[in-house]
Scaffold this motif. Sequence first.
Motif, PDB file in Angstrom:
ATOM      1  N   ARG A  14      -5.943   8.492  -3.195  1.00 38.63           N
ATOM      2  CA  ARG A  14      -6.081   9.309  -4.146  1.00 38.63           C
ATOM      3  C   ARG A  14      -5.177  10.407  -4.223  1.00 38.63           C
ATOM      4  NH1 ARG A  14     -10.706   6.993  -2.693  1.00 38.63           N
ATOM      5  NH2 ARG A  14     -11.878   5.901  -4.163  1.00 38.63           N
ATOM      6  N   LEU A  15      -4.745  10.885  -5.384  1.00 36.48           N
ATOM      7  CA  LEU A  15      -3.847  11.955  -5.641  1.00 36.48           C
ATOM      8  C   LEU A  15      -4.719  13.338  -6.479  1.00 36.48           C
ATOM      9  CD1 LEU A  15      -1.028  13.415  -5.788  1.00 36.48           C
ATOM     10  CD2 LEU A  15      -0.623  12.282  -7.978  1.00 36.48           C
ATOM     11  N   TRP A  16      -4.569  14.316  -5.730  1.00 34.01           N
ATOM     12  CA  TRP A  16      -5.319  15.571  -6.377  1.00 34.01           C
ATOM     13  C   TRP A  16      -4.468  16.781  -6.891  1.00 34.01           C
ATOM     14  CZ3 TRP A  16     -10.814  14.854  -6.274  1.00 34.01           C
ATOM     15  CH2 TRP A  16     -11.156  13.586  -5.539  1.00 34.01           C
ATOM     16  N   ASP A  17      -4.873  17.344  -7.573  1.00 35.02           N
ATOM     17  CA  ASP A  17      -3.957  18.584  -8.036  1.00 35.02           C
ATOM     18  C   ASP A  17      -4.813  19.888  -7.668  1.00 35.02           C
ATOM     19  OD1 ASP A  17      -2.828  20.498  -9.405  1.00 35.02           O
ATOM     20  OD2 ASP A  17      -2.453  19.771 -11.096  1.00 35.02           O
ATOM     21  N   LEU A  18      -4.453  20.548  -6.677  1.00 30.57           N
ATOM     22  CA  LEU A  18      -5.057  21.889  -6.357  1.00 30.57           C
ATOM     23  C   LEU A  18      -5.383  22.894  -7.453  1.00 30.57           C
ATOM     24  CD1 LEU A  18      -3.890  22.382  -2.684  1.00 30.57           C
ATOM     25  CD2 LEU A  18      -5.918  21.135  -3.650  1.00 30.57           C
ATOM     26  N   ARG A  20      -5.983  22.605 -10.400  1.00 31.80           N
ATOM     27  CA  ARG A  20      -7.219  22.108 -11.433  1.00 31.80           C
ATOM     28  C   ARG A  20      -8.259  22.306 -10.468  1.00 31.80           C
ATOM     29  NH1 ARG A  20      -6.331  16.148 -12.808  1.00 31.80           N
ATOM     30  NH2 ARG A  20      -8.593  16.448 -13.149  1.00 31.80           N
ATOM     31  N   ALA A  21      -8.351  22.600  -9.188  1.00 32.97           N
ATOM     32  CA  ALA A  21      -9.611  22.887  -8.284  1.00 32.97           C
ATOM     33  C   ALA A  21      -9.871  24.291  -8.195  1.00 32.97           C
ATOM     34  CB  ALA A  21      -9.203  21.982  -6.960  1.00 32.97           C
ATOM     35  N   ARG A  22      -9.526  25.158  -8.725  1.00 35.59           N
ATOM     36  CA  ARG A  22      -9.741  26.589  -8.568  1.00 35.59           C
ATOM     37  C   ARG A  22     -11.134  26.863  -9.004  1.00 35.59           C
ATOM     38  NH1 ARG A  22      -4.753  29.757 -11.353  1.00 35.59           N
ATOM     39  NH2 ARG A  22      -3.369  29.306  -9.787  1.00 35.59           N
ATOM     40  N   VAL A  39     -12.228  22.058  -2.345  1.00 30.74           N
ATOM     41  CA  VAL A  39     -11.684  21.348  -3.328  1.00 30.74           C
ATOM     42  C   VAL A  39     -12.196  19.858  -3.579  1.00 30.74           C
ATOM     43  CG1 VAL A  39      -9.256  20.236  -4.330  1.00 30.74           C
ATOM     44  CG2 VAL A  39      -9.600  22.582  -3.417  1.00 30.74           C
ATOM     45  N   LEU A  40     -12.411  19.021  -2.308  1.00 33.07           N
ATOM     46  CA  LEU A  40     -12.678  17.693  -2.386  1.00 33.07           C
ATOM     47  C   LEU A  40     -14.439  17.628  -1.991  1.00 33.07           C
ATOM     48  CD1 LEU A  40      -9.720  16.535  -0.382  1.00 33.07           C
ATOM     49  CD2 LEU A  40      -9.942  16.615  -2.910  1.00 33.07           C
ATOM     50  N   GLU A  53     -12.833  14.236 -10.105  1.00 29.34           N
ATOM     51  CA  GLU A  53     -12.024  12.904 -10.270  1.00 29.34           C
ATOM     52  C   GLU A  53     -10.610  13.534  -9.441  1.00 29.34           C
ATOM     53  OE1 GLU A  53     -12.992   9.849 -11.206  1.00 29.34           O
ATOM     54  OE2 GLU A  53     -14.992  10.593 -11.436  1.00 29.34           O
ATOM     55  N   PRO A  54     -10.205  12.499  -9.235  1.00 32.36           N
ATOM     56  CA  PRO A  54      -8.586  12.811  -8.584  1.00 32.36           C
ATOM     57  C   PRO A  54      -7.631  12.550  -9.897  1.00 32.36           C
ATOM     58  CG  PRO A  54      -9.149  10.462  -7.834  1.00 32.36           C
ATOM     59  CD  PRO A  54     -10.473  10.944  -8.580  1.00 32.36           C
ATOM     60  N   MET A  55      -6.509  12.905  -9.894  1.00 31.66           N
ATOM     61  CA  MET A  55      -5.605  12.876 -10.856  1.00 31.66           C
ATOM     62  C   MET A  55      -5.156  11.302 -11.268  1.00 31.66           C
ATOM     63  SD  MET A  55      -2.591  15.930 -10.301  1.00 31.66           S
ATOM     64  CE  MET A  55      -1.697  14.869 -11.555  1.00 31.66           C
ATOM     65  N   CYS A  56      -4.926  10.716 -10.020  1.00 29.90           N
ATOM     66  CA  CYS A  56      -4.701   9.225  -9.849  1.00 29.90           C
ATOM     67  C   CYS A  56      -5.384   8.584  -9.015  1.00 29.90           C
ATOM     68  CB  CYS A  56      -3.112   8.887 -10.039  1.00 29.90           C
ATOM     69  SG  CYS A  56      -2.236   9.597 -11.246  1.00 29.90           S
TER      70      CYS A  56
END
Length: 91
Positions: A14-18, A20-22, A39-40, A53-56
């Motif tokens: 899974r790819l996550w964007d930090l 977007r997680a503020r 974040v996770l 949800e992850p980005m991808c």
Amino acid sequence: DRLILTSGTDGVVRLWDLERARPEPDRAGKGGGGGVGDVLSPGRGGRGGGLREPMCAFPHHDDSVYGLAWSGADEFAFASVSYDGRLVVNA
């Protein structure tokens, strides 16, 4: 600098964007922790707080993924390796 990869026993990377997680401020107006664990995570007390949800998601493996590495040549490419015996390169 703001993208991270996670993997586990389900065979999915899974790819996550930090960015977007503020964390949103809590009801008292104080900000959240903002660390990678925050974040996770689903949040404390079932309130949410991390990414939902992850980005991808990359479901390319049939067994646990035990290794991930970003490419040194392409900042958006990475490889994953699994106990299913496959090395997958995503670009």
